[in-house]
Design an enzyme around this catalytic site. Structure first.
Site, PDB file in Angstrom:
ATOM      1  CD  GLU A   1      -2.587   1.172   2.698  1.00 30.29           C
ATOM      2  OE1 GLU A   1      -3.648   1.825   2.764  1.00 30.29           O
ATOM      3  OE2 GLU A   1      -2.131   0.502   3.656  1.00 30.29           O
TER       4      GLU A   1
ATOM      5  CB  CYS B   1      -4.032  -1.657   4.828  1.00 36.59           C
ATOM      6  SG  CYS B   1      -3.084  -1.368   6.349  1.00 36.59           S
TER       7      CYS B   1
ATOM      8  CE  LYS C   1      -7.144   1.309   4.091  1.00 41.38           C
ATOM      9  NZ  LYS C   1      -5.870   1.858   4.610  1.00 41.38           N
TER      10      LYS C   1
END
Length: 513
Positions: free
Chosen positions: A266, A375, A341
């Site tokens: 990321e 993440c 995300k």
């Protein structure tokens, strides 16, 4: 029988000269069906049509039991067929080498040899034969010889439920279900003259998890997939081209090991924000977003040139003046797909003004279906479960964490996702320091590949792990077929055992695969 007195147990192909023993064994095995033994012409016909399907167990040279089977094109029958129909009125003309199902005609063990688990050996052989011939599965009609004791009180379906719940003991059905054969329906009038079962039978199925549909296409999904994880060192670059030179170095390296995927972390491109460190954090990251289109184009060229699927990690992107954290899957066939995300951290929202995306779906690749979560998203188990419901085999997680406790959240949640969803999970992060980029001072990472925890996998569920906080690549092979086996017959089966009768999960995102 005295087990200690046995010198040899062997599984053999049935021969015509075995018929006298076959007849006597059937008479002993079916005392309530004394006239229901196979005639010699039947055994000879089966051996001629399908020799590999007719096997016997011999104990010290004495025939102890048999398993007889044929291959059928199951589309020619419905689930209400009778024994006479499936066998072509006992001619076995229904057998065809071009069929898709191994149909069990008979399995029997002589009484004096019972208790040696010989029946299990016969069923195991059938399963191995089914896998070797690439058939969809095994089907047969199972007798329920104890049903006559309860037929005046309960229906056949209620009888099956009580046997399944251990309220009634049925030695035949219990044995079949313990060998992974699953009841799918009740068949009326299946075997004429079977008074003990009241002529009812249970249609039992075993699915071959290794079955692969034949295809005329040259390409097919791989079963052994090699993953290349880049544990990226945060460092300052003099310009964009120098950073992409470092990217190409890693792509070249993992491609040199014939990896199928390269996974970047990321915000691996955060060093480019050093040029804008005089701006506020929200302004600096929006300037970084101006590189995103060119980065994706470069990654796509590398994927084609180095023959590898690249997961670009993530980078900022502005859409309709809103800032998102996005990544791209650049396929080696030239295809490009986007992911977002979905959950932004409080810090990302407060410092950069990032917004969460709205798309959750799997991606089709030449190595099967994969999922990608960035993440923080891996800390929400619902997301990966939705991907598993769509057939995901491998979950990729590019991440960025500053402290070890932040990394531990990602690491332990990622491993949980592997167990819960019976899939592989690969995580890759960045290491090092960026003193000239606000809000990106320190990074901590240990890239890893996780597996479910079962007999075919590492006992600790870790397939491979990088050295913590060191720039390096991590290469690991994962076997997709092991996931199929786990889903079907693992020690626990998290996907199959979910109680969907009391809870469900719904995908409300804007795109589904």
């Amino acid at each position: 029988m005295d087990v200690q007195g046995i010198e040899n147990i062997e599984l053999v192909f049935l021969k015509n000269e075995d018929y006298p023993e076959v007849k006597n064994a059937m008479i002993e095995a079916y005392p309530n069906l004394p006239e229901s033994y196979w005639q010699e012409k039947h055994i000879k016909s089966l051996i001629k049509k399908f020799p590999d399907g007719q096997v016997a167990i011999k104990v010290d040279g004495v025939l102890a039991g048999c398993a007889l089977s044929i291959i059928v094109d199951y589309s020619n029958f419905d689930n209400k067929h009778t024994y006479a129909e499936i066998t072509g009125n006992y001619t076995f003309n229904t057998h065809t080498n071009d069929g898709d199902i191994l149909y069990g005609i008979d399995v029997f063990i002589r009484p004096k040899f019972r208790g040696l688990r010989l029946g299990r050996r016969l069923y195991d052989y059938r399963k191995e034969l089914c896998e070797r011939l690439n058939l969809k599965g095994i089907v047969f009609g199972g007798r329920i010889p104890n049903y006559h004791k309860y037929s005046d009180k309960i229906t056949p379906r209620q009888y099956i439920d009580k046997v399944r719940n251990k309220e009634i003991h049925d030695p035949v059905l219990n044995f079949q279900m313990s060998n992974d054969f699953h009841p799918s329906r009740i068949m009326r009038g299946y075997l004429e003259g079977d008074k003990d079962s009241k002529e009812f039978a249970v249609l039992l199925r075993w699915y071959n998890v290794y079955y692969e549909k034949t295809s005329t296409k040259a390409a097919k999904n791989k079963t052994i997939v090699r993953l290349g994880l880049i544990q990226w060192q945060m460092r300052l670059y003099k310009d964009f081209d120098e950073m992409m030179q470092q990217v190409e170095y890693f792509v070249d390296a993992v491609s040199g090991y014939r990896s199928d995927f390269a996974l970047f972390p990321e915000f691996f491109n955060a060093p480019l924000m050093s040029e804008y460190n005089h701006l506020s954090e929200p302004e600096a990251i929006r300037r970084l977003a101006e590189y995103t289109e060119e980065i994706v184009n470069r990654f796509s060229e590398l994927a084609i040139t180095y023959n590898i699927n690249i997961i670009t990690g993530s980078m900022p992107e502005v859409v309709h003046n809103s800032l998102y954290n996005v990544g791209y899957l650049c396929k080696r066939d030239g295809g490009i797909e986007r992911f977002e995300k979905l959950h932004v951290t409080p810090d990302e929202k407060k410092v950069w003004g990032l917004q969460g995306g709205s798309q959750i779906h799997t991606f089709d690749t030449d190595c099967g279906k994969i999922g990608i979560l960035i993440c923080y998203d891996v800390e929400f188990p619902e997301l990966s479960r939705l991907l598993a419901d769509q057939g995901m085999n491998i979950l990729f997680v590019p991440f960025l964490t500053d402290t070890q406790n932040g990394y531990s959240r990602v690491r332990h949640c990622a491993q949980s996702r592997a167990i819960e969803n019976e899939c592989y999970v690969a995580i890759a992060g960045s290491v090092g320091n960026l003193p000239k980029v606000h809000n990106m001072d320190i990074q901590y990472a240990q890239s890893m590949v996780f597996t479910p925890c079962d007999f075919s996998f590492p006992t600790n569920g870790v397939k491979a792990e990088a050295t913590p906080n060191t720039e390096m690549i991590l290469i690991a092979d994962v076997d997709i077929d092991l996931l199929r086996e786990l889903n079907h017959s693992g020690g626990v089966r998290n996907l199959r055992d979910r109680r969907t009768d009391i809870y469900t999960l719904t995908n409300n995102s804007t795109i589904e695969n």
